[in-house]
Motif scaffolding. Structure first.
Motif, PDB file in Angstrom:
ATOM      1  N   LEU A   1       0.810  -1.215   0.000  1.00 23.51           N
ATOM      2  CA  LEU A   1       0.000   0.000   0.000  1.00 23.51           C
ATOM      3  C   LEU A   1       0.849   1.273   0.000  1.00 23.51           C
ATOM      4  N   LYS A   2       2.165   1.118   0.211  1.00 17.79           N
ATOM      5  CA  LYS A   2       3.068   2.276   0.191  1.00 17.79           C
ATOM      6  C   LYS A   2       3.604   2.578  -1.204  1.00 17.79           C
ATOM      7  N   LEU A   3       3.245   1.734  -2.188  1.00 14.34           N
ATOM      8  CA  LEU A   3       3.748   1.928  -3.546  1.00 14.34           C
ATOM      9  C   LEU A   3       3.350   3.294  -4.095  1.00 14.34           C
ATOM     10  N   LYS A   4       4.305   3.986  -4.662  1.00 13.95           N
ATOM     11  CA  LYS A   4       4.030   5.269  -5.305  1.00 13.95           C
ATOM     12  C   LYS A   4       4.820   5.350  -6.610  1.00 13.95           C
ATOM     13  N   PRO A   5       4.159   5.630  -7.711  1.00 16.02           N
ATOM     14  CA  PRO A   5       2.704   5.741  -7.850  1.00 16.02           C
ATOM     15  C   PRO A   5       2.082   4.342  -7.933  1.00 16.02           C
TER      16      PRO A   5
ATOM     17  N   CYS B   1      -8.544  -9.913  11.211  1.00 12.00           N
ATOM     18  CA  CYS B   1      -9.607  -9.361  10.362  1.00 12.00           C
ATOM     19  C   CYS B   1      -9.629  -7.840  10.477  1.00 12.00           C
ATOM     20  N   LEU B   2      -9.423  -7.309  11.689  1.00  7.90           N
ATOM     21  CA  LEU B   2      -9.403  -5.864  11.894  1.00  7.90           C
ATOM     22  C   LEU B   2      -8.256  -5.216  11.111  1.00  7.90           C
ATOM     23  N   GLU B   3      -7.095  -5.870  11.109  1.00  7.21           N
ATOM     24  CA  GLU B   3      -5.952  -5.311  10.374  1.00  7.21           C
ATOM     25  C   GLU B   3      -6.218  -5.285   8.873  1.00  7.21           C
ATOM     26  N   PHE B   4      -6.833  -6.343   8.346  1.00 11.29           N
ATOM     27  CA  PHE B   4      -7.155  -6.355   6.924  1.00 11.29           C
ATOM     28  C   PHE B   4      -8.193  -5.281   6.583  1.00 11.29           C
ATOM     29  N   ARG B   5      -9.152  -5.068   7.483  1.00  8.92           N
ATOM     30  CA  ARG B   5     -10.155  -4.021   7.249  1.00  8.92           C
ATOM     31  C   ARG B   5      -9.511  -2.632   7.257  1.00  8.92           C
ATOM     32  N   GLN B   6      -8.551  -2.434   8.126  1.00  7.25           N
ATOM     33  CA  GLN B   6      -7.847  -1.152   8.164  1.00  7.25           C
ATOM     34  C   GLN B   6      -7.049  -0.922   6.868  1.00  7.25           C
ATOM     35  N   LEU B   7      -6.452  -1.993   6.361  1.00  6.52           N
ATOM     36  CA  LEU B   7      -5.724  -1.867   5.092  1.00  6.52           C
ATOM     37  C   LEU B   7      -6.673  -1.541   3.947  1.00  6.52           C
ATOM     38  N   MET B   8      -7.843  -2.151   3.949  1.00  9.71           N
ATOM     39  CA  MET B   8      -8.828  -1.869   2.910  1.00  9.71           C
ATOM     40  C   MET B   8      -9.262  -0.406   2.965  1.00  9.71           C
ATOM     41  N   ALA B   9      -9.452   0.127   4.179  1.00  8.57           N
ATOM     42  CA  ALA B   9      -9.845   1.536   4.326  1.00  8.57           C
ATOM     43  C   ALA B   9      -8.757   2.459   3.790  1.00  8.57           C
ATOM     44  N   LYS B  10      -7.483   2.140   4.064  1.00  8.24           N
ATOM     45  CA  LYS B  10      -6.380   2.938   3.526  1.00  8.24           C
ATOM     46  C   LYS B  10      -6.338   2.869   2.006  1.00  8.24           C
ATOM     47  N   LEU B  11      -6.606   1.686   1.466  1.00  6.05           N
ATOM     48  CA  LEU B  11      -6.564   1.508   0.016  1.00  6.05           C
ATOM     49  C   LEU B  11      -7.621   2.381  -0.668  1.00  6.05           C
ATOM     50  N   GLN B  12      -8.773   2.522  -0.045  1.00  7.16           N
ATOM     51  CA  GLN B  12      -9.840   3.311  -0.655  1.00  7.16           C
ATOM     52  C   GLN B  12      -9.452   4.778  -0.789  1.00  7.16           C
ATOM     53  N   ASP B  13      -8.549   5.233   0.054  1.00 12.03           N
ATOM     54  CA  ASP B  13      -8.122   6.640   0.009  1.00 12.03           C
ATOM     55  C   ASP B  13      -7.035   6.896  -1.027  1.00 12.03           C
ATOM     56  N   ILE B  14      -6.474   5.829  -1.586  1.00  8.59           N
ATOM     57  CA  ILE B  14      -5.388   5.992  -2.556  1.00  8.59           C
ATOM     58  C   ILE B  14      -5.962   6.294  -3.936  1.00  8.59           C
ATOM     59  N   ILE B  15      -5.452   7.327  -4.565  1.00  6.12           N
ATOM     60  CA  ILE B  15      -5.866   7.677  -5.929  1.00  6.12           C
ATOM     61  C   ILE B  15      -4.814   7.115  -6.885  1.00  6.12           C
ATOM     62  N   PRO B  16      -5.179   6.149  -7.710  1.00  6.09           N
ATOM     63  CA  PRO B  16      -4.183   5.531  -8.603  1.00  6.09           C
ATOM     64  C   PRO B  16      -3.731   6.475  -9.700  1.00  6.09           C
ATOM     65  N   GLU B  17      -2.553   6.190 -10.222  1.00  4.35           N
ATOM     66  CA  GLU B  17      -1.994   6.986 -11.318  1.00  4.35           C
ATOM     67  C   GLU B  17      -2.850   6.829 -12.565  1.00  4.35           C
ATOM     68  N   LYS B  18      -3.113   7.922 -13.246  1.00  2.09           N
ATOM     69  CA  LYS B  18      -3.842   7.866 -14.508  1.00  2.09           C
ATOM     70  C   LYS B  18      -2.914   7.320 -15.572  1.00  2.09           C
ATOM     71  N   GLU B  19      -3.329   6.252 -16.221  1.00  2.00           N
ATOM     72  CA  GLU B  19      -2.479   5.608 -17.219  1.00  2.00           C
ATOM     73  C   GLU B  19      -2.675   6.289 -18.566  1.00  2.00           C
ATOM     74  N   VAL B  20      -1.654   6.992 -19.002  1.00  2.00           N
ATOM     75  CA  VAL B  20      -1.700   7.691 -20.287  1.00  2.00           C
ATOM     76  C   VAL B  20      -0.516   7.246 -21.127  1.00  2.00           C
ATOM     77  N   GLU B  21      -0.552   7.586 -22.370  1.00  2.00           N
ATOM     78  CA  GLU B  21       0.556   7.248 -23.259  1.00  2.00           C
ATOM     79  C   GLU B  21       1.810   7.980 -22.799  1.00  2.00           C
ATOM     80  N   TYR B  22       2.940   7.302 -22.767  1.00  2.00           N
ATOM     81  CA  TYR B  22       4.149   7.920 -22.255  1.00  2.00           C
ATOM     82  C   TYR B  22       4.640   9.035 -23.174  1.00  2.00           C
ATOM     83  N   VAL B  23       5.316   9.990 -22.563  1.00  2.00           N
ATOM     84  CA  VAL B  23       5.979  11.055 -23.319  1.00  2.00           C
ATOM     85  C   VAL B  23       7.449  10.998 -22.952  1.00  2.00           C
ATOM     86  N   LEU B  24       8.242  11.881 -23.546  1.00  2.00           N
ATOM     87  CA  LEU B  24       9.687  11.809 -23.377  1.00  2.00           C
ATOM     88  C   LEU B  24      10.093  11.820 -21.913  1.00  2.00           C
TER      89      LEU B  24
END
Length: 591
Positions: A372-376, A403-426
């Motif tokens: 969950l610490k992966l950026k981006p 189960c509580l720890e997994f639920r906490q991880l799921m809550a953190k994941l919901q707050d993460i905004i993934p990188e928009k995948e676009v065509e690469y530029v230079l």
């Protein structure tokens, strides 16, 4: 140094090739003493092999018809009983046999047919071999362990009788008895008897090794040695150095496996899987993962066992090497890609995740905390994390804290905004490749080009190209395989030079140009430019076959390359066959 050299056993194995009668060796079945929460090796073998029939499998009853009973002696009747039905059908001299009612009943029951043949010809080596083999083939149709063992012991007795009558040229009997004895060891609850039968199976396998043998025989012999190395911990989930009692058996396993590469048989799933498994038990995790990747590559979509074991290996190396302390994201993206591709291949990976939760609970929790610490974070990575965490929450309902720890991880994941995948530029081309640069190919075929091939692909297909495609092209599958040297943008383009100039240089310095065709490739301006330049190169100094389209998914192939033959690596095709075609095309020397 090759793996064969690295793991040379201290005890030299005599290689004495002796002549032996040829025989048909059916695909071997696997059984495990303890089961996995997903498919066991036994189930995989059943799915991988065709229905097993032997040359003399068809049958006939005692000849009660007066017109026939005078025509055939016991000897002739015994051999007819062992024939396949299709052989009787094709024999114009005995079509009337099919009119006998008793024969029709036995034609569909090879065990009864071979038993009757044994009653008629109890001293015939061929009949003994087929009867013993038929007994083993039918073991899985029996539910009771006690009955299975009785049938296996009877099979061993029949095969031993055959060997006692002809022990010099009876490779088929030794090969069959090796498998029977291995299966007896798997089912026996008495450890002393089980170990004794593993040693007997090893002895039979070594006799096969010194005479006529196959890669399949050596794979089974390697499995026997591996079981002896870890005895009594021989279950499918008892893997790793902590279960090894005598590593010398593992060295012997690898010797047998690598000797078999010189027999000429093509690599197949079971051989590759066994190589990975032995390396993993020796603690050679990185090499084990590479071989297990190849096993997964060779496996069918009908079974996910290779995928499950690859996940086990990945979690093990993550935990043993404390990868979270190294500040290296490659292991996380690598494992997430395996999960993403696994879900694409199998659609539903719930049972695999359940197995991982059962046997690698602490490793999973730590891995997902770090992932969950992966950026981006990419969209597909977030999606697979949601799937996995959702299942782990379900699995851990009876473990409140977990189960509580997994639920906490799921809550953190919901707050993460993934990188928009676009065509690469230079500016994006040289930005943090998702994995470490792959090593150069071990051998390059081109005589006058810097690279054997240049890969043109969409940025959105980069994970597949890096983690699957290049790994198979730039590494040797076994000693008989070849490796190539490729050029890809993330790794080989020169910083400080424009994208256009890099593309032109890469095409000019590569013997072949591979176009990975997908929907995203078709819609990419950069990919279309690369395709244009590749097509232009055909009309200049290169051969007509310098451009090789590779179809990754069903889509509309651009008109400019529609006339070219392509390699089909979409989900519905035979990956192994198509990769062979691709490597053969790359092996053609430039002029």
């Amino acid at each position: 140094m090759s793996l064969a050299g690295k793991y040379k056993t201290k005890r030299k194995i005599d290689i004495e090739l002796e002549s032996s009668e040829s025989d048909t060796h059916s695909t071997e079945k696997k059984r495990q003493r303890t089961g996995s929460p997903i498919e066991t090796e036994q189930e995989i073998h059943k799915q991988d092999q065709e229905p097993q029939k032997t040359e003399q499998q068809a049958s006939t009853p005692p000849l009660t018809d007066s017109r026939q009973s005078d025509s055939y002696s016991n000897e002739n009747g015994g051999h007819i009983l062992m024939k396949r039905k299709r052989l009787i059908n094709s024999n114009s001299t005995i079509p009337e046999l099919l009119e006998i009612p008793e024969l029709k009943k036995l034609l569909n029951d090879p065990l009864k047919a071979s038993k009757k043949a044994y009653e008629l010809m109890p001293n015939d080596v061929s009949v003994l071999n087929r009867f013993g083999r038929a007994l083993w083939n039918c073991v899985d149709q029996t539910l009771s362990t006690k009955t299975k063992l009785q049938q296996l012991y009877q099979s061993e007795k029949i095969l031993s009788a055959s060997i006692s009558k002809d022990g010099q040229r009876n490779w088929f009997a030794y090969s069959s008895r090796m498998v029977v004895r291995k299966d007896i060891a798997n089912l026996e609850r008495n450890d002393k008897i089980a170990e004794e039968y593993l040693q007997k199976a090893k002895s039979d396998g070594h006799i096969c090794f010194k005479s006529k043998t196959t890669r399949k025989d050596m794979t089974i012999l390697a499995e026997v040695c591996q079981k002896l190395a870890k005895f009594p911990d021989i279950g499918s989930n008892q893997c790793g150095p902590e279960f090894v009692r005598d590593a010398n058996y593992l060295y012997q396993s690898l010797d047998y496996l690598f000797y078999s590469t010189y027999l000429g048989d093509p690599p197949e799933y079971h051989w590759t899987y066994r190589t990975a498994s032995c390396l993993f038990d020796l603690g050679e995790y990185e090499q084990a993962i590479e071989w297990q990747r190849k096993a997964w590559f060779l496996s069918k979509t009908s079974t996910s066992y290779a995928f499950y074991m690859l996940c086990i290996y990945m979690l093990t190396i993550f935990w043993q090497n404390k990868m979270w302390q190294k500040g290296d994201n490659s292991i996380f993206r690598e494992f997430l890609y395996i999960l993403i591709y696994g879900k694409t291949k199998y659609k539903d990976i719930t049972k695999n995740l359940k197995g991982l939760y059962q046997f690698k609970r602490k490793e999973i929790l730590r891995f997902f905390k770090e992932a969950l610490k992966l950026k981006p974070m990419r969209v597909d990575e977030k999606n697979i994390l949601e799937v996995c965490l959702g299942d782990f929450i379900t699995f851990s309902e009876n473990h409140r804290d977990l189960c509580l720890e997994f639920r906490q991880l799921m809550a953190k994941l919901q707050d993460i905004i993934p990188e928009k995948e676009v065509e690469y530029v230079l500016s994006e081309i040289f930005k943090n490749p998702s994995i470490k640069p792959l090593a150069r190919g071990l051998k390059d075929f081109s005589k006058s080009f810097r690279y054997d091939f240049f890969v043109s692909h969409s940025h959105l297909d980069g994970s597949w190209v890096d983690k699957t495609f290049l790994r198979h092209l730039e590494s040797k599958f076994d000693e008989s395989d070849v490796a190539f040297r490729g050029c890809i943008a993330d790794r080989d383009f020169t910083p400080g030079i424009s994208v256009l100039d890099n593309i032109l240089a890469a095409i000019g310095e590569s013997n072949k140009v591979i176009l990975v065709i997908s929907e995203s490739f078709v819609s990419s301006n950069w990919c279309q430019y690369e395709a244009d330049q590749a097509v232009i190169s055909i009309s200049k100094s290169k051969d007509d076959n310098c451009v090789i389209p590779v179809l990754l998914e069903d889509c509309d192939i651009p008109d400019k390359i529609a006339h070219l033959n392509y390699v089909n690596l979409s989900n519905d095709t035979d990956f192994k066959r198509e990769f062979r075609r691709l490597k053969l095309a790359l092996m053609q020397d430039d002029k």
